[in-house]
Motif scaffolding. Structure first.
Motif, PDB file in Angstrom:
ATOM      1  N   GLU A 116       6.089   4.420 -37.083  1.00 27.60           N
ATOM      2  CA  GLU A 116       7.461   4.505 -36.421  1.00 27.60           C
ATOM      3  C   GLU A 116       8.296   3.538 -36.547  1.00 27.60           C
ATOM      4  O   GLU A 116       9.582   3.247 -36.641  1.00 27.60           O
ATOM      5  N   LEU A 117       7.842   2.170 -36.241  1.00 30.33           N
ATOM      6  CA  LEU A 117       8.213   0.940 -36.344  1.00 30.33           C
ATOM      7  C   LEU A 117       8.528   0.713 -37.762  1.00 30.33           C
ATOM      8  O   LEU A 117       9.857  -0.042 -37.953  1.00 30.33           O
ATOM      9  N   ILE A 126      12.690  -3.830 -30.294  1.00 33.58           N
ATOM     10  CA  ILE A 126      12.138  -4.687 -29.164  1.00 33.58           C
ATOM     11  C   ILE A 126      11.360  -3.474 -28.332  1.00 33.58           C
ATOM     12  O   ILE A 126      10.283  -3.621 -27.863  1.00 33.58           O
ATOM     13  N   GLU A 127      12.081  -2.412 -28.012  1.00 31.47           N
ATOM     14  CA  GLU A 127      11.440  -1.481 -27.257  1.00 31.47           C
ATOM     15  C   GLU A 127       9.980  -0.757 -27.866  1.00 31.47           C
ATOM     16  O   GLU A 127       9.139  -0.800 -27.269  1.00 31.47           O
ATOM     17  N   LEU A 128      10.363  -0.535 -29.227  1.00 31.24           N
ATOM     18  CA  LEU A 128       9.016   0.048 -29.757  1.00 31.24           C
ATOM     19  C   LEU A 128       7.910  -0.999 -29.967  1.00 31.24           C
ATOM     20  O   LEU A 128       6.915  -0.670 -29.741  1.00 31.24           O
ATOM     21  N   GLN A 129       8.351  -2.187 -30.138  1.00 32.40           N
ATOM     22  CA  GLN A 129       7.267  -3.126 -30.123  1.00 32.40           C
ATOM     23  C   GLN A 129       6.495  -3.412 -28.818  1.00 32.40           C
ATOM     24  O   GLN A 129       5.160  -3.670 -28.821  1.00 32.40           O
ATOM     25  N   ASP A 182       4.794 -11.776 -31.464  1.00 36.49           N
ATOM     26  CA  ASP A 182       5.752 -12.620 -32.124  1.00 36.49           C
ATOM     27  C   ASP A 182       7.000 -12.211 -32.546  1.00 36.49           C
ATOM     28  O   ASP A 182       7.935 -12.831 -32.670  1.00 36.49           O
ATOM     29  N   TYR A 183       6.982 -10.953 -32.958  1.00 28.59           N
ATOM     30  CA  TYR A 183       8.373 -10.219 -33.266  1.00 28.59           C
ATOM     31  C   TYR A 183       9.264 -10.131 -32.254  1.00 28.59           C
ATOM     32  O   TYR A 183      10.473 -10.653 -32.058  1.00 28.59           O
ATOM     33  N   ILE A 184       8.783  -9.732 -30.902  1.00 32.10           N
ATOM     34  CA  ILE A 184       9.466  -9.689 -29.756  1.00 32.10           C
ATOM     35  C   ILE A 184       9.918 -11.092 -29.257  1.00 32.10           C
ATOM     36  O   ILE A 184      11.342 -11.016 -29.240  1.00 32.10           O
TER      37      ILE A 184
END
Length: 157
Positions: free
Chosen positions: A23-24, A116-119, A140-142
């Motif tokens: 999904e991401l 950000i929500e998905l992560q 890290d991505y967030i």
């Protein structure tokens, strides 16, 4: 027979993580194309600034697309790889024919909000599964994207 995969995660957890990662991945792919479109089509007094910034962003997004797909493979699953699947799965919708600089930046901010929500959802699943690899990647991505959101929001203010 063990119910863990080659990296020691329970297969049920790995499957759930791979589904969320797919999904991401779909969201990253649609967002990447949106930002690429902003780069190509932006017009206005901030053209040079935004054109360059969007290139920086889509280059980073493309790297993350590859990293997310490779994480899915590391978990022992297959990444989705058809745009028809991406369009169906993604919460981010295609943003077509946008050229106004402010609207482009708002589109970037909206895309990052979804990512950000998905992560964060992924981070929670990874913690429950003791999957440090996925958790570290999502964290890290967030961190990076929250800073980008702050900077772009400041640009619009």
């Amino acid at each position: 027979m063990s119910d863990t995969n080659r990296i020691g995660l329970h297969e049920a957890s790995a499957s759930q993580l791979a589904e969320k990662l797919n999904e991401l991945l779909a969201n990253y792919q649609i967002f990447y194309m949106n930002v690429r479109g902003y780069h190509w089509n932006v017009k206005g007094p901030q053209f040079f600034q935004l054109h360059e910034k969007f290139e920086e962003l889509y280059t980073d997004l493309l790297t993350k697309v590859d990293e997310v797909a490779e994480r899915i493979l590391t978990l022992g699953h297959q990444p989705v790889h058809a745009y028809s699947d991406y369009v169906e799965i993604s919460r981010i919708r295609e943003d077509k024919n946008v050229s106004d600089g402010k609207a482009c930046v708002e589109g970037v901010l909206a895309g990052y909000q979804v990512l950000i929500e998905l992560q964060r959802e992924l981070l929670s699943l990874a913690a429950d599964a003791d999957d440090e690899g996925t958790a570290a990647q999502a964290g890290d991505y967030i961190r990076e994207q929250e800073k980008t959101v702050w900077m772009l929001a400041s640009y619009l203010a």
